[in-house]
Structure formats: C-alpha cells, structure tokens
Design a protein around this motif. Sequence first.
Motif, PDB file in Angstrom:
ATOM      1  N   GLY A 231       0.820  -1.201   0.000  1.00 44.22           N
ATOM      2  CA  GLY A 231       0.000   0.000   0.000  1.00 44.22           C
ATOM      3  C   GLY A 231       0.859   1.257   0.000  1.00 44.22           C
ATOM      4  N   PHE A 232       0.268   2.348  -0.483  1.00 44.70           N
ATOM      5  CA  PHE A 232       0.917   3.662  -0.472  1.00 44.70           C
ATOM      6  C   PHE A 232      -0.089   4.661   0.093  1.00 44.70           C
ATOM      7  CE2 PHE A 232       3.167   1.188  -3.529  1.00 44.70           C
ATOM      8  CZ  PHE A 232       4.483   1.617  -3.480  1.00 44.70           C
ATOM      9  N   SER A 233       0.339   5.424   1.095  1.00 47.99           N
ATOM     10  CA  SER A 233      -0.566   6.352   1.769  1.00 47.99           C
ATOM     11  C   SER A 233      -1.081   7.417   0.815  1.00 47.99           C
ATOM     12  CB  SER A 233       0.140   7.022   2.954  1.00 47.99           C
ATOM     13  OG  SER A 233       0.360   6.105   3.999  1.00 47.99           O
ATOM     14  N   LYS A 234      -2.363   7.691   0.931  1.00 52.10           N
ATOM     15  CA  LYS A 234      -3.015   8.724   0.132  1.00 52.10           C
ATOM     16  C   LYS A 234      -2.938  10.061   0.852  1.00 52.10           C
ATOM     17  CE  LYS A 234      -7.430   9.681  -2.155  1.00 52.10           C
ATOM     18  NZ  LYS A 234      -8.803   9.178  -2.426  1.00 52.10           N
ATOM     19  N   PRO A 235      -2.684  11.177   0.159  1.00 53.08           N
ATOM     20  CA  PRO A 235      -2.468  11.272  -1.287  1.00 53.08           C
ATOM     21  C   PRO A 235      -1.032  10.924  -1.671  1.00 53.08           C
ATOM     22  CG  PRO A 235      -2.343  13.451  -0.324  1.00 53.08           C
ATOM     23  CD  PRO A 235      -2.690  12.510   0.802  1.00 53.08           C
ATOM     24  N   ILE A 236      -0.879  10.332  -2.827  1.00 56.08           N
ATOM     25  CA  ILE A 236       0.449  10.023  -3.354  1.00 56.08           C
ATOM     26  C   ILE A 236       0.950  11.254  -4.107  1.00 56.08           C
ATOM     27  CG2 ILE A 236       1.770   8.507  -4.866  1.00 56.08           C
ATOM     28  CD1 ILE A 236      -0.353   6.358  -4.408  1.00 56.08           C
ATOM     29  N   SER A 237       2.167  11.666  -3.811  1.00 55.69           N
ATOM     30  CA  SER A 237       2.705  12.877  -4.437  1.00 55.69           C
ATOM     31  C   SER A 237       2.885  12.684  -5.936  1.00 55.69           C
ATOM     32  CB  SER A 237       4.044  13.253  -3.804  1.00 55.69           C
ATOM     33  OG  SER A 237       5.036  12.307  -4.150  1.00 55.69           O
ATOM     34  N   SER A 238       2.946  13.791  -6.652  1.00 58.42           N
ATOM     35  CA  SER A 238       3.118  13.735  -8.107  1.00 58.42           C
ATOM     36  C   SER A 238       4.419  13.037  -8.481  1.00 58.42           C
ATOM     37  CB  SER A 238       3.098  15.156  -8.686  1.00 58.42           C
ATOM     38  OG  SER A 238       1.885  15.806  -8.389  1.00 58.42           O
ATOM     39  N   GLY A 239       5.479  13.313  -7.714  1.00 59.60           N
ATOM     40  CA  GLY A 239       6.764  12.678  -7.997  1.00 59.60           C
ATOM     41  C   GLY A 239       6.716  11.175  -7.819  1.00 59.60           C
ATOM     42  N   MET A 240       6.066  10.700  -6.748  1.00 56.87           N
ATOM     43  CA  MET A 240       5.959   9.264  -6.528  1.00 56.87           C
ATOM     44  C   MET A 240       5.066   8.611  -7.574  1.00 56.87           C
ATOM     45  SD  MET A 240       6.699   6.495  -5.060  1.00 56.87           S
ATOM     46  CE  MET A 240       7.711   7.006  -3.669  1.00 56.87           C
ATOM     47  N   LEU A 241       4.019   9.301  -8.007  1.00 57.01           N
ATOM     48  CA  LEU A 241       3.153   8.743  -9.050  1.00 57.01           C
ATOM     49  C   LEU A 241       3.924   8.530 -10.353  1.00 57.01           C
ATOM     50  CD1 LEU A 241      -0.358  10.452  -8.738  1.00 57.01           C
ATOM     51  CD2 LEU A 241       0.196   8.019  -8.538  1.00 57.01           C
ATOM     52  N   PHE A 258      -0.094  -3.137  -6.125  1.00 57.68           N
ATOM     53  CA  PHE A 258       0.196  -1.822  -5.549  1.00 57.68           C
ATOM     54  C   PHE A 258      -1.112  -1.051  -5.379  1.00 57.68           C
ATOM     55  CE2 PHE A 258       4.935  -0.928  -6.683  1.00 57.68           C
ATOM     56  CZ  PHE A 258       5.293  -2.102  -6.035  1.00 57.68           C
ATOM     57  N   TRP A 259      -1.379  -0.599  -4.128  1.00 61.26           N
ATOM     58  CA  TRP A 259      -2.650   0.033  -3.800  1.00 61.26           C
ATOM     59  C   TRP A 259      -2.446   1.415  -3.181  1.00 61.26           C
ATOM     60  CZ3 TRP A 259      -7.215  -2.771  -4.669  1.00 61.26           C
ATOM     61  CH2 TRP A 259      -7.040  -4.136  -4.959  1.00 61.26           C
ATOM     62  N   GLU A 260      -3.382   2.299  -3.468  1.00 65.09           N
ATOM     63  CA  GLU A 260      -3.454   3.580  -2.766  1.00 65.09           C
ATOM     64  C   GLU A 260      -4.449   3.418  -1.623  1.00 65.09           C
ATOM     65  OE1 GLU A 260      -3.759   8.194  -4.068  1.00 65.09           O
ATOM     66  OE2 GLU A 260      -5.460   6.942  -4.671  1.00 65.09           O
ATOM     67  N   ILE A 261      -4.044   3.839  -0.407  1.00 67.19           N
ATOM     68  CA  ILE A 261      -4.865   3.614   0.782  1.00 67.19           C
ATOM     69  C   ILE A 261      -4.937   4.895   1.606  1.00 67.19           C
ATOM     70  CG2 ILE A 261      -5.065   2.332   2.948  1.00 67.19           C
ATOM     71  CD1 ILE A 261      -3.702  -0.005   1.632  1.00 67.19           C
ATOM     72  N   ALA A 262      -6.155   5.275   1.996  1.00 67.72           N
ATOM     73  CA  ALA A 262      -6.352   6.421   2.888  1.00 67.72           C
ATOM     74  C   ALA A 262      -6.532   5.906   4.305  1.00 67.72           C
ATOM     75  CB  ALA A 262      -7.571   7.231   2.459  1.00 67.72           C
ATOM     76  N   ASP A 263      -5.843   6.522   5.271  1.00 69.08           N
ATOM     77  CA  ASP A 263      -5.914   6.000   6.635  1.00 69.08           C
ATOM     78  C   ASP A 263      -7.240   6.307   7.321  1.00 69.08           C
ATOM     79  OD1 ASP A 263      -5.695   8.674   7.153  1.00 69.08           O
ATOM     80  OD2 ASP A 263      -3.732   8.572   8.115  1.00 69.08           O
ATOM     81  N   CYS A 264      -8.088   7.129   6.686  1.00 67.92           N
ATOM     82  CA  CYS A 264      -9.384   7.425   7.296  1.00 67.92           C
ATOM     83  C   CYS A 264     -10.409   6.324   7.021  1.00 67.92           C
ATOM     84  CB  CYS A 264      -9.916   8.765   6.791  1.00 67.92           C
ATOM     85  SG  CYS A 264     -10.145   8.825   5.008  1.00 67.92           S
ATOM     86  N   ASP A 265     -10.134   5.479   6.025  1.00 69.94           N
ATOM     87  CA  ASP A 265     -11.079   4.413   5.678  1.00 69.94           C
ATOM     88  C   ASP A 265     -10.318   3.350   4.891  1.00 69.94           C
ATOM     89  OD1 ASP A 265     -13.210   2.827   5.173  1.00 69.94           O
ATOM     90  OD2 ASP A 265     -14.408   4.325   4.118  1.00 69.94           O
TER      91      ASP A 265
END
Length: 282
Positions: A231-241, A258-265
């Motif tokens: 997982g990668f914490s949301k928001p993913i920066s433009s450079g990392m994208l 590879f997943w984008e994940i928000a820690d609020c949900d």
Amino acid sequence: MCDTLHAIVYQREIHWRYLQSGHVHAHALERKSEKKVNLVEYFSLITTLLASSFRLVKMICSRCEKYVRTKTIQLDLRSLNIQGNVHRIDCIDGTHFVAVTLNDEIINVDDAYCDRPDNEWREVQTDRDKVLFYILSQIVYPNFDAPRPEKYESLYTLVDEFDVILLRWQEGKAIGFYTVKPIGTEILSTKERYIMPVVDSVYIRSEYRNRGFGMEILSDVIARFPNEDIGFSKPISSGMLRLLKTFLTNRKEYRLRFWEIADCDVNESQQLIWCNLKRAAL
C-alpha cells in the motif's frame, strides 16, 4: 545545512525552571485570559513546562559567524525508542536551527559516518540513526525542501512506535528515508488495521534527486515484503506517481499488487494504483 557548533563559550548553563520561579501561575493565568483554570489543566501545564524546560548557552554559530545565544530544548522522541537524551539547539539571535545532540554529542546530517560505508537502504536500529531520521524528516525536509501542496506533498508527523524506518546511505551520509507501516498497524482514529504493509512517507534530499534513489525505494520495499501486496498512503505525491507509473509499466506482475490507501477508511479507500493511472491518462 545543519550548522556545526565550534565552541561552547559559557560552561555555566542557565536553567529556567518555571515551577521554582513561580512563573507557572502567571503563565497559566495569562494563557487563560481571565478564564478559570481547573486542576486538570493546571497540572497538565506544569507537566508541559517541566518537559520543555530549556537551557541557554552562548556558542559560535557557523551560519551567523559570531557568538550567539542558543536555546537548547529537550526533545520527546519516545515513539523512536531512543535510549538517551536528545536536545535540539536553536540560534536565538538568528532564529534558525543549529544542531541536534544525542547524549551531548552533536549529530550532524551532513557528516559521513565510517560505520556506514555501503551505498544502500538500511533499516534504522541505532539511536544515532534514529536521530538522523528525525533531523531529515522534521528539520531538513520542512525547512530546506519545503513540501509543495500543489504536488500533493505534505509535512510528516513522527512515526509510530512500530513503523519500519529505512535510511538511504551514500558515501557514509544519510541522504533520504522511507517509512512503512507493518501489517496489523492500528489507525487510532478509526480503530481499523492495515491489511498490508503501507509505504507512509518518502524523502530524498534535493541535491541527491534524479539519481534513481526513488526507484530504488520500490525495488527495496518489494524485496523486504515478498509475496505481499503493497500500500501507499493517500495522497500520493506527483513525484511518486511518476515513479510508480514507470515501475508498473515495466513490471506488469505488480500492477494488481500496488494500492493507494487512505488511513481514514482503509477497507473502502483501497484503489489499484495502475487503474488510477490508466483512468488519469484517458
């Protein structure tokens, strides 16, 4: 970058102890602005003042190039499990950061350390390396490579106790880091737990960028967590994208891992990064 202290001029340290001087009462009343101070708030204030007591010494600051007054504050780095006293020294006259000390020894992020000769990513274990991580994440990054919100960059809080911290060593110097939240890490706000390792923060010092260190992070994390979705914490920066797009274009086997994940949900927010990249390209 991080100024070295060349000499301590005054051996005598002046300690402000607000409790002893009676300033606690005045400070509390002033902050409350005629509001009634209850006992809980009063003792909380006492605890805070004791923890943040500082000393004043006069030193030569290489940035100011003269004797200056410096304020030394004890840092609370319990989440890093440091077995020692860590202090931050700031120049009062020049209003800037000077140094961080561990058990009275200056830890300089610009120094080359002979016990780190290999150019590699290495998990943080020692107190010194934990302090170097603190300097990079809480001082160098926000003050010298300030995050740009338009690129979805943000400041980093200190890591949680069980987070994995990796430093990138280059010719004996710590030049960057990334942190990972392990499987099972609890999110305090929702009480959910991560079901995969999550890359939470990434930073490479600006003078070392565009040398492939960012791409190394992706290779390093999959080597450390084989057979796991990442997982990668949301928001993913433009450079990392951009890095993820290049990596996933060449490594098709990771497009569904590879997943984008928000820690609020955590459960509802999971989105495949490759699918997001494809939608953005339409």
